[in-house]
Design an enzyme around this catalytic site. Sequence first.
Site, PDB file in Angstrom:
ATOM      1  CB  SER A  46       8.547   1.574   3.995  1.00 21.49           C
ATOM      2  OG  SER A  46       7.173   1.782   4.138  1.00 21.49           O
TER       3      SER A  46
ATOM      4  CG  HIS B 230       6.691  -0.283   8.691  1.00 22.21           C
ATOM      5  ND1 HIS B 230       6.982  -1.237   7.738  1.00 22.21           N
ATOM      6  CD2 HIS B 230       6.714   0.917   8.034  1.00 22.21           C
ATOM      7  CE1 HIS B 230       7.172  -0.654   6.566  1.00 22.21           C
ATOM      8  NE2 HIS B 230       7.020   0.657   6.726  1.00 22.21           N
TER       9      HIS B 230
ATOM     10  CG  ASP C  93       6.506  -4.262   9.249  1.00 19.91           C
ATOM     11  OD1 ASP C  93       5.402  -3.688   9.389  1.00 19.91           O
ATOM     12  OD2 ASP C  93       7.270  -4.041   8.295  1.00 19.91           O
TER      13      ASP C  93
END
Length: 382
Positions: A157, A355, A322
């Site tokens: 991320s 995610h 995601d």
Amino acid sequence: MPDSLPTDSVGLVSPQTIHFDTPIELACGQSLDSYDLVVETYGTLNADASNAVLICHALSGHHHAAGYHSYDDKKPGWWDSCIGPGKPIDTNRFFVVCLNNLGGCHGSSGPNSINPTTGKLYGPDFPVITVADWVKSQARLADRLGIQQWAAVVGGSLGGMQALQWSLDYPDRLRHSVIIASTPRLTAQNIAFNEVARQAITSDTEFHEGRYDDASTLPRRGLMLARMVGHITYLSDAAMGEKFGRELREEAFKFGYDAEFQVESYLRYQGERFSETFDANTYLLMTRALDYFDPAYEFGGDLSKALAPAQCEYLVLSFSTDWRFSPARSEEMVNAMISARKKVCYAEIDAPWGHDAFLIPTPRYTNAFTAYMDRVAREVGA
């Protein structure tokens, strides 16, 4: 916490605070005359310091990535599934470094640390930080630890953004960049989510323009709402459906506006817990760093040109469900790397958790990650 530590755990660990007296110039035009970074390390640095791996954390992350601080801990570090003996980042082979970034709220200099000029908390006076600023401070940390080149810089991320930035700003100081569930820049939708979160915090009556410490209060409700919005984007529709469906907390509708569905109760719980452990000014700072990240900006939007200085090899991993940083964003990076004639391995992992899948050890993800890091270890003789 079990009676004995798991055999694949790094065990009991202690963070250390490293102080820097040399001023650091920041992208915003301001500087910090001195600052602290809180760090945890796992494993042993080899004789030529070639087996070091840097772990870069995401928005709400920190230095405690693996192991336990005490036998009373209910959970290990946030990436314990991937760091430890026999795990993808094998601490029998690598010396692993994880820090709390500048602007964080877990011990490193940030809004909730003391401003030496005033003797009070920085609060909203702490400078706005960028991903490039974090990488600059991490390079200074590497100098302090005697590490001239990382075997790999790894992040998921927002951490993946740092891993990418490392390859551009210090191309000779890392052999591999591992970018997981990340993106080369935020979409308008992602910036919009961040703005809703910031507005939730700043509109809280207890925010006091960021000087809530002076008022002996906290903008808990605003931070709770910000986290609730963010948490929704970290999970896939399928994952939320499987976990909660439309289940009620009780058997019948109450015809009111309290939490009646299980998912409502879950989000409130997550938000309330987060509001007690995270700093609101840090949340504003971190989301703005996300917004600003765009290494292609200075190259007319051409990411392949931005990648020209890179010398490392890349591993890019994405996850099928995601939607915060979709596989299309990872493919955009990979295509730019190929265009720039860089060495890159890429896999899209089929996983239902959205995610957050980068934190969950699924077999294909673990196998791909392990295989790549095994090659990194062999390269450096670890």
